[in-house]
Design an enzyme around this catalytic site. Structure first.
Site, PDB file in Angstrom:
ATOM      1  N   GLY A 144     -10.896  -3.261   1.989  1.00 26.99           N
ATOM      2  CA  GLY A 144      -9.967  -2.394   1.269  1.00 26.99           C
ATOM      3  C   GLY A 144      -8.548  -2.872   1.467  1.00 26.99           C
ATOM      4  N   GLU A 145      -7.651  -2.231   0.749  1.00 26.03           N
ATOM      5  CA  GLU A 145      -6.249  -2.618   0.818  1.00 26.03           C
ATOM      6  C   GLU A 145      -5.405  -1.377   1.003  1.00 26.03           C
ATOM      7  OE1 GLU A 145      -3.305  -5.488  -1.766  1.00 26.03           O
ATOM      8  OE2 GLU A 145      -5.429  -5.351  -2.242  1.00 26.03           O
TER       9      GLU A 145
ATOM     10  N   TYR B 141      -0.045  -1.454   3.961  1.00 27.91           N
ATOM     11  CA  TYR B 141       0.493  -2.430   4.908  1.00 27.91           C
ATOM     12  C   TYR B 141      -0.236  -3.750   4.925  1.00 27.91           C
ATOM     13  CZ  TYR B 141       3.222   1.441   6.391  1.00 27.91           C
ATOM     14  OH  TYR B 141       4.096   2.472   6.383  1.00 27.91           O
TER      15      TYR B 141
ATOM     16  N   VAL C  62      -7.521  -5.383   4.443  1.00 28.79           N
ATOM     17  CA  VAL C  62      -8.477  -5.316   5.550  1.00 28.79           C
ATOM     18  C   VAL C  62      -9.737  -6.092   5.166  1.00 28.79           C
ATOM     19  CG1 VAL C  62      -9.793  -3.790   7.066  1.00 28.79           C
ATOM     20  CG2 VAL C  62      -7.580  -3.038   6.186  1.00 28.79           C
TER      21      VAL C  62
ATOM     22  N   ASP D  77       0.586   9.253  10.036  1.00 26.05           N
ATOM     23  CA  ASP D  77      -0.109   9.090   8.752  1.00 26.05           C
ATOM     24  C   ASP D  77      -1.529   9.645   8.840  1.00 26.05           C
ATOM     25  OD1 ASP D  77      -0.252   8.438   6.090  1.00 26.05           O
ATOM     26  OD2 ASP D  77      -0.738   6.326   6.424  1.00 26.05           O
TER      27      ASP D  77
HETATM   28  N1  LIG Z   1     -11.628  -0.584  11.709  1.00 24.96           N
HETATM   29  C1  LIG Z   1     -12.117  -0.448  10.476  1.00 24.96           C
HETATM   30  N2  LIG Z   1     -13.441  -0.505  10.245  1.00 24.96           N
HETATM   31  C2  LIG Z   1     -13.937  -0.367   8.983  1.00 24.96           C
HETATM   32  N3  LIG Z   1     -13.172  -0.152   7.892  1.00 24.96           N
HETATM   33  C3  LIG Z   1     -11.837  -0.074   8.075  1.00 24.96           C
HETATM   34  C4  LIG Z   1     -11.240  -0.229   9.350  1.00 24.96           C
HETATM   35  N4  LIG Z   1      -9.903  -0.080   9.222  1.00 24.96           N
HETATM   36  C5  LIG Z   1      -9.673   0.145   7.924  1.00 24.96           C
HETATM   37  N5  LIG Z   1     -10.828   0.146   7.217  1.00 24.96           N
HETATM   38  C6  LIG Z   1     -10.968   0.373   5.773  1.00 24.96           C
HETATM   39  O1  LIG Z   1     -10.138  -0.539   5.092  1.00 24.96           O
HETATM   40  C7  LIG Z   1      -9.542   0.101   3.978  1.00 24.96           C
HETATM   41  C8  LIG Z   1      -8.023  -0.095   4.013  1.00 24.96           C
HETATM   42  O2  LIG Z   1      -7.529   0.567   5.163  1.00 24.96           O
HETATM   43  P1  LIG Z   1      -5.983   0.746   5.462  1.00 24.96           P
HETATM   44  O3  LIG Z   1      -5.870   1.525   6.720  1.00 24.96           O
HETATM   45  O4  LIG Z   1      -5.303  -0.567   5.413  1.00 24.96           O
HETATM   46  O5  LIG Z   1      -5.437   1.505   4.220  1.00 24.96           O
HETATM   47  P2  LIG Z   1      -5.518   2.996   3.739  1.00 24.96           P
HETATM   48  O6  LIG Z   1      -5.748   3.910   4.892  1.00 24.96           O
HETATM   49  O7  LIG Z   1      -6.508   3.041   2.621  1.00 24.96           O
HETATM   50  O8  LIG Z   1      -4.074   3.171   3.157  1.00 24.96           O
HETATM   51  P3  LIG Z   1      -2.666   3.254   3.932  1.00 24.96           P
HETATM   52  O9  LIG Z   1      -2.217   1.864   4.183  1.00 24.96           O
HETATM   53  O10 LIG Z   1      -1.809   3.985   2.996  1.00 24.96           O
HETATM   54  O11 LIG Z   1      -2.930   3.997   5.213  1.00 24.96           O
HETATM   55  C9  LIG Z   1      -9.965   1.567   4.006  1.00 24.96           C
HETATM   56  O12 LIG Z   1     -11.063   1.744   3.132  1.00 24.96           O
HETATM   57  C10 LIG Z   1     -10.455   1.770   5.409  1.00 24.96           C
HETATM   58  O13 LIG Z   1     -11.476   2.738   5.461  1.00 24.96           O
END
Ligand SMILES: Nc1ncnc2c1ncn2[C@@H]1O[C@H](COP(=O)(O)OP(=O)(O)OP(=O)(O)O)[C@@H](O)[C@H]1O
Length: 480
Positions: free
Chosen positions: A180-181, A184, A187, A298
């Site tokens: 996902g994105e 910041y 991922v 957040d």
């Molecule tokens: N440790 C992890 N294990 C599995 N999936 C993850 C992990 N960290 C993030 N993700 C997934 O990656 C995606 C992007 O996460 P990220 O935290 O970068 O952005 P977000 O929470 O969607 O947005 P924002 O940046 O606004 O917080 C999301 O679907 C999240 O569930």
């Protein structure tokens, strides 16, 4: 010539009458030994200095308890219909981990308040502390996700990855590996060379200086709690800033409530409360058990990851701020996600842990109702979840707010408990919001009834009173 050499080598020296060739051999041998000793000293001291440079000053962060404590939680079947992506929850006891990293001499700051946070849920009261303390080494070393990785790149708390390590882990940051994105960065799913699955977050537009990035990251690297996604390490190379987290394999709360994963069925009431309770414990830990405390900034459904036993794992410390001892708040640029941001923070940028409490309240309402915090697809008076909820509770229509996708509806008291907790969290007056340890207690089943003082009607706090008396309340004005 040869006989002359023979004669010369056979001559006796003044050292113990040794012959010249024997003496020469001894000298060469001693020289080789000295060279080897000097080389090994150099290598050892280089390793040490590298580790030391990766550590954080001990004063930077302290953990409230050195023990692992265990909390009994009744597990439940977490989803109620449809094919499951993973097995449901089995009955077993939940272990809340709060342990020291052996490389550090954390100070113990266990005030009564802090002890309380970890004593919730067992119903065993004061016995628990003595029964559940365990030595910190009761986490087997071979379960470490970093076991088997090269020793020289171990930080005090995690691992210092090279760009090459992470390229290998993610198949060169292949698009196929993108999970996902976020705001910041991107991922990726990856696998370390020891087989550990990881989430690799490649940050975009890193404005921070290298040293600051590292200090902040190391502060979060030391933070450990069962309900927090663990930061395993990072990479700084050239302009690259990359964070490596434990991989959490069952999606996030937003996906389960509104997104792709709802096709697998809907979360039961019990699973929702379990996830929210885990999140509350993680926040109580960040706010009340470590110094400097950490304000997440957040809190939202997509940042609550879920493991295959439907435990919450709070993630995304991209925005988090350290709040030093004695500081009641800091002023900062308002960041966060629309619909979740506390009104005082949105207005003035004043940030303290009560801003997280507000956002947590919004997520709790989201889990209860299955609605988005802000949904322009709904009639005007329902667009803002918090306002609508207050209106519904004030009109004695609480039972109508429960997510229609929940098959086994909560009992009246379960619903009341959850709504009361949520509405106290979203109190417009930040000072009146409960601490997260109180929130965790309030959410935590019938065995731990809501403390009297939390039920008592308070002047200017209509919500709790209305929940008890059923009188009508007019919701406060919208802040955003
Ligand atoms: N440790 C992890 N294990 C599995 N999936 C993850 C992990 N960290 C993030 N993700 C997934 O990656 C995606 C992007 O996460 P990220 O935290 O970068 O952005 P977000 O929470 O969607 O947005 P924002 O940046 O606004 O917080 C999301 O679907 C999240 O569930």
């Amino acid at each position: 010539m040869a006989p002359d050499l023979n004669t010369t080598l056979s001559k006796k020296t003044f050292v113990f009458g040794m012959k010249v060739w024997v003496f020469t051999g001894v000298l060469v041998g001693v020289f080789i030994v000295i060279v080897l000793v000097v080389l090994s000293i150099c290598v050892t001291s280089r390793r040490k200095s590298r580790r030391v440079s990766g550590m954080l000053p001990l004063s930077r962060i302290s953990i409230a308890s050195k023990e692992i404590k265990e909390i009994g939680v009744d597990h439940v079947s977490a989803i109620q219909q449809g094919p499951r992506p993973h097995d449901g929850i089995e009955t077993e006891s939940e272990k809340v981990l709060l342990y020291s990293n052996k490389a550090y001499d954390y100070s113990i700051s266990g005030s009564d308040d802090h002890t309380e946070i970890y004593a919730i849920g067992s119903g065993e009261g004061s016995k628990e502390a003595s029964v559940l303390h365990r030595p910190s080494d009761s986490i087997p070393p071979d379960t470490s996700p970093l076991a088997g990785l090269p020793d020289f790149s171990q930080l005090g708390w995690g691992h210092w990855f090279t760009l090459r390590d992470l390229e290998l882990a993610t198949m060169h940051f292949s698009n196929d590996n993108i999970i996902g994105e976020g705001g910041y960065g991107v991922v990726y799913r990856g696998q370390l060379m020891n087989g550990t699955p990881v989430a690799v977050k490649k940050l975009l537009n890193v404005g921070q200086a290298e040293r600051e990035f590292r200090v902040e990251v190391e502060a979060f690297g030391h933070v450990r709690h069962k309900n927090l996604v663990r930061l395993l390490g990072y990479c700084i190379e050239g302009t690259h800033r990359i964070l490596v987290y434990e991989y959490v394999d069952n999606g996030n709360l937003e996906q389960w409530l509104h997104g792709a994963l709802s096709q697998y069925g809907y979360l039961t009431w019990e699973a929702r409360i379990k996830i929210l309770l885990g999140t509350a414990k993680a926040l109580a830990y960040l706010h009340e058990a470590i110094e400097p405390k950490i304000v997440h900034r957040d809190i939202k459904a997509s940042n609550i990851l879920i493991d295959d036993e439907f435990n919450a794992k709070l993630s995304d410390f991209g925005l988090a701020k350290l709040l030093g001892a004695g500081k009641s708040h800091i002023t900062t640029r308002v960041m966060g996600t629309f619909g979740y941001v506390a009104p005082e923070y949105a207005k003035s940028g004043l940030l303290n842990e009560k801003s997280d409490v507000y956002s947590f309240g919004v997520v709790l309402l989201e889990a209860i109702t299955g609605r988005d915090p802000v949904d322009y697809g709904r009639p005007t008076h329902e667009v803002n979840l918090v306002d609508w909820l207050k209106m519904m509770v004030g009109s004695k229509r609480s039972e109508e707010v429960v997510d229609p996708n929940i098959e086994r509806k909560p009992s009246v008291s379960e619903l009341k408990r959850a709504l009361l907790t949520a509405l106290r969290c979203v109190d417009p007056d930040a000072d009146k919001r409960p601490k997260m340890s109180q929130v965790a207690r309030m959410l935590n089943s019938e065995e731990n009834p809501i403390p009297r003082q939390d039920r008592r009607p308070r002047k200017g706090h209509a919500t709790a009173t209305k929940m008890e008396s059923g009188k009508q309340e007019r919701g406060p004005r919208r802040h955003k």
